[in-house]
Motif scaffolding. Sequence first.
Motif, PDB file in Angstrom:
ATOM      1  N   PRO A   3      47.513  38.525  26.020  1.00 11.65           N
ATOM      2  CA  PRO A   3      47.020  38.007  27.296  1.00 11.65           C
ATOM      3  C   PRO A   3      46.297  39.097  28.085  1.00 11.65           C
ATOM      4  N   LYS A   4      45.210  38.696  28.708  1.00 11.40           N
ATOM      5  CA  LYS A   4      44.472  39.601  29.593  1.00 11.40           C
ATOM      6  C   LYS A   4      44.445  38.935  30.963  1.00 11.40           C
ATOM      7  N   ARG A   5      45.005  39.616  31.948  1.00  9.06           N
ATOM      8  CA  ARG A   5      45.063  39.069  33.300  1.00  9.06           C
ATOM      9  C   ARG A   5      44.012  39.742  34.169  1.00  9.06           C
ATOM     10  N   SER A   6      43.387  38.929  35.012  1.00  8.82           N
ATOM     11  CA  SER A   6      42.418  39.467  35.961  1.00  8.82           C
ATOM     12  C   SER A   6      42.561  38.712  37.280  1.00  8.82           C
ATOM     13  N   VAL A   7      42.114  39.357  38.358  1.00  6.85           N
ATOM     14  CA  VAL A   7      42.162  38.754  39.683  1.00  6.85           C
ATOM     15  C   VAL A   7      40.729  38.604  40.172  1.00  6.85           C
ATOM     16  N   ASP A   8      40.401  37.381  40.619  1.00  7.18           N
ATOM     17  CA  ASP A   8      39.033  37.154  41.102  1.00  7.18           C
ATOM     18  C   ASP A   8      38.913  37.561  42.578  1.00  7.18           C
ATOM     19  N   ASP A   9      37.719  37.332  43.163  1.00  7.26           N
ATOM     20  CA  ASP A   9      37.432  37.734  44.541  1.00  7.26           C
ATOM     21  C   ASP A   9      38.342  37.048  45.558  1.00  7.26           C
TER      22      ASP A   9
END
Length: 105
Positions: free
Chosen positions: A57-63
């Motif tokens: 899993p790759k987690r990212s946070v948007d604007d």
Amino acid sequence: VFTIIFVLLNTNNSNTKMIVKTCFANVRPREDLVGKTLREACFHDHFRIAVIGIQQPKRSVDDRGEVHEELILLPIPDLDNVINEDDILIIVGNQSQIELVARKE
């Protein structure tokens, strides 16, 4: 817990009625395998299975601050790859062998 993706049936060409089932499965690793490298886990020697890929899993946070997760595929992983708790191992073996590696939930 694991999901069998598909099963190949191989029959022996001799007069015996032997059928060998080869399963491809997605597996969450057991707790005792987490933190080990594929080399240290010795999947082939201990379980008679082959790890042919790892989904991580790759987690990212948007604007807007929303968290997004996607699975990244590592095909034909290196033996020095460390097994993480959230990994999904893509393995080949028979069902009883796969059950030995799968996390019990």
